[in-house]
Design a protein around this motif. Sequence first.
Motif, mmCIF file in Angstrom:
data_model
loop_
_atom_site.group_PDB
_atom_site.id
_atom_site.type_symbol
_atom_site.label_atom_id
_atom_site.label_comp_id
_atom_site.label_asym_id
_atom_site.label_seq_id
_atom_site.Cartn_x
_atom_site.Cartn_y
_atom_site.Cartn_z
ATOM 1 N N UNK A 261 81.148 42.013 37.726
ATOM 2 C CA UNK A 261 80.602 43.196 38.423
ATOM 3 C C UNK A 261 79.742 44.025 37.478
ATOM 4 N N UNK A 262 80.102 45.317 37.366
ATOM 5 C CA UNK A 262 79.265 46.169 36.523
ATOM 6 C C UNK A 262 79.999 46.583 35.257
ATOM 7 N N UNK A 263 80.840 45.683 34.719
ATOM 8 C CA UNK A 263 81.550 45.952 33.452
ATOM 9 C C UNK A 263 80.532 46.225 32.340
ATOM 10 N N UNK A 264 80.544 47.421 31.757
ATOM 11 C CA UNK A 264 79.563 47.721 30.700
ATOM 12 C C UNK A 264 79.939 47.131 29.340
ATOM 13 N N UNK A 265 81.095 46.475 29.252
ATOM 14 C CA UNK A 265 81.522 45.775 28.019
ATOM 15 C C UNK A 265 81.576 46.704 26.807
ATOM 16 N N UNK A 266 82.178 47.883 27.022
ATOM 17 C CA UNK A 266 82.234 48.868 25.921
ATOM 18 C C UNK A 266 83.235 48.468 24.841
ATOM 19 N N UNK A 267 84.004 47.429 25.097
ATOM 20 C CA UNK A 267 85.027 46.992 24.138
ATOM 21 C C UNK A 267 84.428 46.184 22.980
#
Length: 334
Positions: A261-267
């Motif tokens: 989806x729209x996971x911004x992957x901030x990890x």
Amino acid sequence: MSPTRNAHTEAASGLQDGSAHSERQRFVGLYRAMLTIRNVEEVIQSLFLKGEVYGTTHLCTGHEAVAVGVASVLDEKDRVAATYRGHGHALALGVPPQMLIDELLGRATGINGGRAGSMNVTSLEHRLIGCFGIVGGSIAAATGAALAVRRTGNVAVAYFGEGATNQAYFFECLNFAATLNLPIVFVCENNVYSEYTRTSDLSGGDILSRAVSLGVPAEQVDGMDVWLVRECAGRAVARARNGNGPAFIEAMTYRFVGHSRSDPAKYRPDGELERWKLRDPLKLCRERLMSEGIAPSDLDAIEAEVTSEIEAAAAAALTAPWPAPDSLPSEFKE
Ligand SMILES: Cc1ncc(C[n+]2csc(CCOP(=O)(O)OP(=O)(O)O)c2C)c(N)n1
């Protein structure tokens, strides 16, 4: 039935007469196939954000060389199982981009009549026995397919993420395949993360040793380099096809986008994405083609052609018909 292919997959697949296609032309075909995947994923993401894609999506941007390199050594009757991150595999196997985009938009003209959506694309005509939302499910499905094709000199391929190597399916199926000497190639796409967690924080030991300990010869490959993937897959597929049993490939890659989806992957740690993008599979392939003497203007022309083909497909998908209500399976009818 002979699989339907587009020009790009025909060239990329290497299934045409080798004498008619130089090695250079073949790799231009591989580049075009990877560009197609990249462009399709970009339009899917944009349509998803506009609310046009039903369900969820898991994009494979960054993984293109794995899908294309492996597909390029398969033949017409091999069998492939992929995951929910399977758009690239479907395209590399020859599913027409228009039919894939239509499918994700739930249209009747989709490869599964608009009923499968992103995670369950299937096309036996294109050798794809399914995309599986259950982590590790593709490993079990491909192992079953290997049982079915072992008498015809064909092979099965299972694509899965490195997170799936913690699943029971992985251990059971590799053990089963080694014991029965099945013609199967297990292709682990190690993209560093399992959903939002670094897989190294979830896993003990290394993945290659797991496969080897179960009796399956294993090789690691740079999954950003389509040449290397093709060579590695060629060895593994030949081994399986020649009756020498299963093989395991760990393709080191990276997803340039979030999990779904729209996971911004901030990890992700700062700079990690940028470092991997220096080895973008499309960039590496383009550089290699130029070093082989292909003019940059020819490559620019291919890029522009693919972009406009996929943009036109996205526009057409938006006006494609919806499935008729009476085409629903009877259990869904009132
Ligand atoms: C059996 C099962 N457990 C959990 C999930 C939820 N889930 C979906 S994707 C995912 C991560 C899988 O990571 P990996 O196998 O590395 O593949 P990737 O998504 O990175 O391609 C998880 C845990 C699931 N779909 N199936």
